[in-house]
Design an enzyme around this catalytic site. Structure first.
Site, PDB file in Angstrom:
ATOM      1  N   GLY A 138       0.810  -1.211   0.000  1.00  0.00           N
ATOM      2  CA  GLY A 138       0.000   0.000   0.000  1.00  0.00           C
ATOM      3  C   GLY A 138       0.841   1.257   0.000  1.00  0.00           C
ATOM      4  CB  SER A 139      -0.163   4.777  -0.343  1.00  0.00           C
ATOM      5  OG  SER A 139      -1.171   4.877   0.659  1.00  0.00           O
ATOM      6  CB  THR A 140       0.817   3.940   4.890  1.00  0.00           C
ATOM      7  OG1 THR A 140      -0.426   4.568   4.587  1.00  0.00           O
ATOM      8  CG2 THR A 140       1.371   4.561   6.155  1.00  0.00           C
ATOM      9  CG  ASP A 192       0.426  -4.501   5.720  1.00  0.00           C
ATOM     10  OD1 ASP A 192       0.459  -3.550   4.910  1.00  0.00           O
ATOM     11  OD2 ASP A 192      -0.038  -5.624   5.431  1.00  0.00           O
ATOM     12  CG  ASP A 213      -8.046  -0.698   2.879  1.00  0.00           C
ATOM     13  OD1 ASP A 213      -7.324   0.090   2.250  1.00  0.00           O
ATOM     14  OD2 ASP A 213      -8.119  -1.913   2.613  1.00  0.00           O
ATOM     15  N   GLY A 217      -7.089  -4.947   2.146  1.00  0.00           N
ATOM     16  CA  GLY A 217      -7.392  -5.548   0.855  1.00  0.00           C
ATOM     17  C   GLY A 217      -7.834  -4.564  -0.196  1.00  0.00           C
ATOM     18  N   GLY A 218      -7.787  -3.258   0.132  1.00  0.00           N
ATOM     19  CA  GLY A 218      -8.117  -2.269  -0.885  1.00  0.00           C
ATOM     20  C   GLY A 218      -7.199  -2.370  -2.089  1.00  0.00           C
ATOM     21  CD  GLU A 259      -1.893  -6.415   2.600  1.00  0.00           C
ATOM     22  OE1 GLU A 259      -1.432  -5.340   2.169  1.00  0.00           O
ATOM     23  OE2 GLU A 259      -3.110  -6.586   2.830  1.00  0.00           O
ATOM     24  CE  LYS A 318      -6.847   5.169   4.534  1.00  0.00           C
ATOM     25  NZ  LYS A 318      -5.707   4.357   4.102  1.00  0.00           N
TER      26      LYS A 318
END
Length: 319
Positions: free
Chosen positions: A112-114, A167, A170, A181-182, A189, A207
């Site tokens: 993901g982005s983070t 990790d 969302d 799971g986005g 994961e 979030k």
């Protein structure tokens, strides 16, 4: 409204007169400037520059508390609205700073982005401190991040278990029940998180929820392609709501996971009170379901980068 957030230089002295040190006052000014810094996309500065600055000036956290940035503002960052990307960077740096040390040998890398910011901070510490860690990816994206930052690639077949996994999510509720799971990576994961001694979640303030559904409206479910229609029908019959096959945006047809499967997004009935542990078990028992995006009782601690330049942390159970 933004102009009221600035602390005039003359007020720093008055802050100090009220038993606040000059260092703390400067830290407050830094927070305000970070509150109004532009998003990374508009400044022209690299993500790693901001990560490095935030990591070095972020005070250590204690469970259930907030830590604030101290020291000077990030160089070259203009004053505007606090960016979501800066909040992500705060959370990523806090997780790596607090949960990776000389004894850490294997780190699970989320997707993901983070997670980008956590990997950047980890790479900096490996270089600066000589840490010897191997990184287990949770997706194709995570694997590429590990390689791009010159970190050592590992896998569960060789390592067996993982010291700590970091990790994103969302959405996280007050008990740290997660929706993930986005990005369609929830199966790998969940595997990596399950076989980790410690599972740490990082996210920005958007979030953080009291209950699931406030920020995210569906549960991603990975399914074997031949079973997607009966799984969708059974979800409606047994749990209500509606299910949709996730379609790709840059290709014709559905999204295909790293495992070669499809993603069904289940929009549950928001007016119905859910026992997420039971719901997760019901879905997992449906033939054709590979894994759900519900992570119940798995996360040990979460770090949320906040709008005010602080990092809020919370342990499982709402502590």
């Amino acid at each position: 409204m933004l102009q009221n957030l600035f602390i005039p230089a003359r007020s720093l002295a008055s802050v100090a007169n009220h038993s606040t040190s000059v260092r703390q006052a400067a830290g407050q000014l830094c927070i305000v400037q970070l509150l109004t810094s532009r998003t990374l996309q508009t400044t022209g500065h690299s993500h790693s520059t901001l990560v490095r600055h935030l990591a070095r000036h972020l005070a250590p956290t204690q469970s259930g508390s907030r830590s604030f940035l101290t020291g000077p503002p990030a160089p070259g960052h203009n004053t505007s609205a606090m960016s979501v990307e800066a909040a992500k960077a705060l959370a990523g740096a806090a997780a790596v700073n607090n949960h990776v040390n000389g004894a850490t040998k294997v780190v699970g890398i989320g997707s993901g982005s983070t997670i980008v910011y956590a990997v950047q901070r980890l790479a900096e510490r490996v270089k600066e401190e000589g840490l010897e860690v191997r990184c287990v990816p949770t997706s194709f994206q995570a694997r590429q991040l590990i390689l791009q930052h010159g970190l050592v690639l590992g896998d569960l077949e060789i390592e067996g278990k993982i010291d700590v996994t970091i990790d994103g999510c969302d959405e996280a509720d007050r008990d740290l029940t997660l929706i993930k799971g986005g990005g369609g990576c929830q199966t790998q994961e969940k595997i990596v998180a399950e076989y980790s001694d410690t599972f740490i979640v990082i996210a920005d303030y958007r979030k953080d929820s009291v209950k699931l559904g406030q920020a995210w409206k569906y549960i991603p479910i990975e399914v074997v392609p031949m079973a997607y229609r009966p799984v969708m029908a059974r979800l409606g019959d047994q749990l209500g709501g509606r299910a949709e096959l996730r379609m790709a945006k840059a290709k014709a047809g559905p999204v295909v996971t790293d495992n070669g499967n499809l993603i069904v997004d289940w929009y549950w009935d928001q007016g119905r009170e859910m026992n997420w542990r039971e719901v997760n078990t019901i879905i997992q028992c449906m033939a054709g379901v590979v894994e759900t995006g519900l992570f119940v009782g798995m996360a040990d601690k979460a770090y949320f980068g906040m709008e005010d330049g602080s990092v809020m942390d919370r342990c499982r159970g709402g502590q």
